[in-house]
Design a protein around this motif. Structure first.
Motif, PDB file in Angstrom:
ATOM      1  N   LEU A  22       0.908  -1.343  -0.038  1.00 41.97           N
ATOM      2  CA  LEU A  22       0.111   0.137   0.060  1.00 41.97           C
ATOM      3  C   LEU A  22       1.086   1.402   0.087  1.00 41.97           C
ATOM      4  CD1 LEU A  22      -2.616   1.484   0.185  1.00 41.97           C
ATOM      5  CD2 LEU A  22      -2.602   0.864   2.658  1.00 41.97           C
ATOM      6  N   LEU A  23       1.754   1.515   0.803  1.00 42.18           N
ATOM      7  CA  LEU A  23       2.621   2.446   0.859  1.00 42.18           C
ATOM      8  C   LEU A  23       3.414   2.699  -0.346  1.00 42.18           C
ATOM      9  CD1 LEU A  23       4.422   1.763   4.488  1.00 42.18           C
ATOM     10  CD2 LEU A  23       2.651   3.653   3.624  1.00 42.18           C
ATOM     11  N   GLN A  24       4.035   1.548  -1.111  1.00 42.08           N
ATOM     12  CA  GLN A  24       4.390   1.765  -2.417  1.00 42.08           C
ATOM     13  C   GLN A  24       3.675   2.286  -3.358  1.00 42.08           C
ATOM     14  OE1 GLN A  24       5.876  -2.406  -2.886  1.00 42.08           O
ATOM     15  NE2 GLN A  24       7.957  -1.999  -2.116  1.00 42.08           N
ATOM     16  N   GLN A  25       2.308   1.782  -3.454  1.00 38.27           N
ATOM     17  CA  GLN A  25       1.237   2.358  -4.199  1.00 38.27           C
ATOM     18  C   GLN A  25       1.061   3.769  -4.214  1.00 38.27           C
ATOM     19  OE1 GLN A  25      -1.862  -0.734  -3.295  1.00 38.27           O
ATOM     20  NE2 GLN A  25      -1.455  -1.867  -5.087  1.00 38.27           N
ATOM     21  N   VAL A  26       0.886   4.250  -2.798  1.00 43.90           N
ATOM     22  CA  VAL A  26       0.859   5.363  -2.319  1.00 43.90           C
ATOM     23  C   VAL A  26       2.148   6.284  -3.053  1.00 43.90           C
ATOM     24  CG1 VAL A  26       0.565   7.537  -0.790  1.00 43.90           C
ATOM     25  CG2 VAL A  26      -0.710   5.248  -0.733  1.00 43.90           C
ATOM     26  N   GLY A  27       3.208   5.911  -2.879  1.00 38.77           N
ATOM     27  CA  GLY A  27       4.481   6.507  -3.490  1.00 38.77           C
ATOM     28  C   GLY A  27       4.333   6.613  -4.999  1.00 38.77           C
ATOM     29  N   SER A  28       3.869   5.758  -5.677  1.00 36.23           N
ATOM     30  CA  SER A  28       4.005   5.700  -6.956  1.00 36.23           C
ATOM     31  C   SER A  28       2.741   6.241  -7.846  1.00 36.23           C
ATOM     32  CB  SER A  28       3.956   4.184  -7.557  1.00 36.23           C
ATOM     33  OG  SER A  28       2.861   3.569  -7.251  1.00 36.23           O
ATOM     34  N   GLY A  29       1.838   6.767  -6.906  1.00 35.73           N
ATOM     35  CA  GLY A  29       0.739   7.573  -7.420  1.00 35.73           C
ATOM     36  C   GLY A  29      -0.508   6.747  -7.705  1.00 35.73           C
ATOM     37  N   ALA A  50      -6.128   5.250   0.578  1.00 27.39           N
ATOM     38  CA  ALA A  50      -5.295   4.492   1.390  1.00 27.39           C
ATOM     39  C   ALA A  50      -5.747   4.703   2.889  1.00 27.39           C
ATOM     40  CB  ALA A  50      -3.818   5.083   1.492  1.00 27.39           C
ATOM     41  N   LEU A  51      -6.212   6.003   3.104  1.00 29.97           N
ATOM     42  CA  LEU A  51      -6.771   6.133   4.475  1.00 29.97           C
ATOM     43  C   LEU A  51      -8.057   5.318   4.730  1.00 29.97           C
ATOM     44  CD1 LEU A  51      -6.845  10.165   4.747  1.00 29.97           C
ATOM     45  CD2 LEU A  51      -5.414   8.356   6.272  1.00 29.97           C
ATOM     46  N   ARG A  52      -9.043   5.142   3.628  1.00 29.33           N
ATOM     47  CA  ARG A  52     -10.181   4.233   3.572  1.00 29.33           C
ATOM     48  C   ARG A  52      -9.556   2.832   3.810  1.00 29.33           C
ATOM     49  NH1 ARG A  52     -12.678   0.255   1.295  1.00 29.33           N
ATOM     50  NH2 ARG A  52     -11.229   0.228  -0.578  1.00 29.33           N
ATOM     51  N   ARG A  53      -8.671   2.309   3.544  1.00 34.29           N
ATOM     52  CA  ARG A  53      -8.104   0.974   3.701  1.00 34.29           C
ATOM     53  C   ARG A  53      -7.555   0.720   5.159  1.00 34.29           C
ATOM     54  NH1 ARG A  53      -4.816  -0.775  -2.067  1.00 34.29           N
ATOM     55  NH2 ARG A  53      -6.306  -0.068  -3.533  1.00 34.29           N
ATOM     56  N   LEU A  54      -7.007   1.871   5.670  1.00 32.69           N
ATOM     57  CA  LEU A  54      -6.546   1.830   6.959  1.00 32.69           C
ATOM     58  C   LEU A  54      -7.680   2.143   7.944  1.00 32.69           C
ATOM     59  CD1 LEU A  54      -2.957   3.376   6.179  1.00 32.69           C
ATOM     60  CD2 LEU A  54      -3.474   0.904   6.689  1.00 32.69           C
ATOM     61  N   ARG A  55      -8.648   2.769   7.572  1.00 36.71           N
ATOM     62  CA  ARG A  55      -9.867   3.199   8.592  1.00 36.71           C
ATOM     63  C   ARG A  55      -9.836   2.334   9.974  1.00 36.71           C
ATOM     64  NH1 ARG A  55     -13.414   5.337   5.128  1.00 36.71           N
ATOM     65  NH2 ARG A  55     -12.021   7.292   5.218  1.00 36.71           N
ATOM     66  N   HIS A  56      -9.999   0.983   9.929  1.00 35.11           N
ATOM     67  CA  HIS A  56     -10.321   0.382  10.894  1.00 35.11           C
ATOM     68  C   HIS A  56      -8.853  -0.170  11.787  1.00 35.11           C
ATOM     69  CE1 HIS A  56     -14.512   0.287  10.270  1.00 35.11           C
ATOM     70  NE2 HIS A  56     -14.307  -0.251   8.893  1.00 35.11           N
ATOM     71  N   TRP A  57      -7.791   0.361  11.392  1.00 35.52           N
ATOM     72  CA  TRP A  57      -6.615   0.020  11.862  1.00 35.52           C
ATOM     73  C   TRP A  57      -6.165   1.033  13.076  1.00 35.52           C
ATOM     74  CZ3 TRP A  57      -1.788   2.641  11.902  1.00 35.52           C
ATOM     75  CH2 TRP A  57      -0.626   1.730  12.019  1.00 35.52           C
TER      76      TRP A  57
END
Length: 251
Positions: free
Chosen positions: A9-16, A23-30
């Motif tokens: 996920l972090l790599q995908q955010v970094g690459s756009g 990313a926040l949606r996927r991490l919402r319950h974390w």
């Protein structure tokens, strides 16, 4: 959320490829998702290297449906131990995405999220007798859902010592060995004397009156003269699997 998924996920955010909002949606319950009957620890795989599992024996059917349903909606494996068939049938009616393993008494789901390349080698599971299978299968299913390669040697107890000696090559190849035995609990001592790998003994509650529900096997294993043998609680296949995974885990 495990380390592999978070790294991706972090790599995908970094690459756009993934924007910050997604990313926040996927991490919402974390890291914790609060339900009516439980608090799901989504942070556990990152913290310990092992996903959260649900102990199903004393939970109600409604509680398990709520907890497992929430876990199915997340990118993690789903594992519920000690679920009796009657309870499993009702749960499957509500959550058909799950699979029930009757011998192990385990419900599993989200197999697409089984982590890849989690182990450095093969975990070998040995049982003394067929009656020890439920505990051994609990360990096997747990390890497989945690992403570890497993091999089995079942019904190879000391009453026919040639049965385990015939598998000495596989015992030598195992990165970790789990040995499940009831009665007098002698088999882990034998196996620990045949291999340099760490051996985890699991005493079972199989045996006659003086076996005292597994205490004879437990004490026998604790008093073993074979080095390299550790022991978990009576019938604790899940605990043995977690220890084997910690030893075998990469990184």
């Amino acid at each position: 959320m495990n380390e592999q998924l978070l790294t991706t996920l972090l790599q995908q955010v970094g690459s756009g490829e993934v924007n910050v909002a997604e990313a926040l949606r996927r991490l919402r319950h974390w890291p914790v998702e609060v339900l009516e009957s439980a608090r799901i620890d989504h942070h556990r795989p990152l913290r310990t290297g092992q996903p959260e599992a649900v102990f199903g024996a004393t939970k109600t059917t409604a509680q398990l449906i709520e907890i497992l349903g929430a876990m199915l909606a997340t990118p993690t494996v789903v594992l519920a131990t000690r679920v009796v068939p009657e309870k499993a049938e009702l749960i499957l009616a509500s959550l058909p995405q799950l699979t029930y393993h009757p011998t192990a008494r385990i419900l599993t789901g989200n197999d697409r999220h089984i982590p890849a390349d989690s182990g450095r080698g093969t975990v070998v599971i040995v049982t003394a007798g067929t009656s020890d299978l439920p505990v051994a299968e609990e360990a096997r299913i747990t390890l497989q859902w945690f992403g570890h390669e497993v091999a089995t040697i079942y019904d190879a107890g000391v009453a026919g010592i040639h049965r385990i000696l015939a598998h000495s090559d596989l015992l030598q190849q195992g990165r970790v060995i789990i040995v499940v035995a009831g009665m007098e609990g002698a088999l882990p001592s034998v196996v620990a004397g045949l291999t340099a790998s760490p051996v985890i003994g699991v005493p079972t509650s199989i045996g006659y009156g003086a076996g005292a529900g597994g205490y004879a096997a437990l004490l026998g294993m604790l008093n073993s003269c074979s080095p390299g043998l550790a022991v978990v609680n009576i019938d604790n296949g899940f605990g043995a699997a977690c220890m084997a995974a910690a030893i075998n885990r990469t990184g």
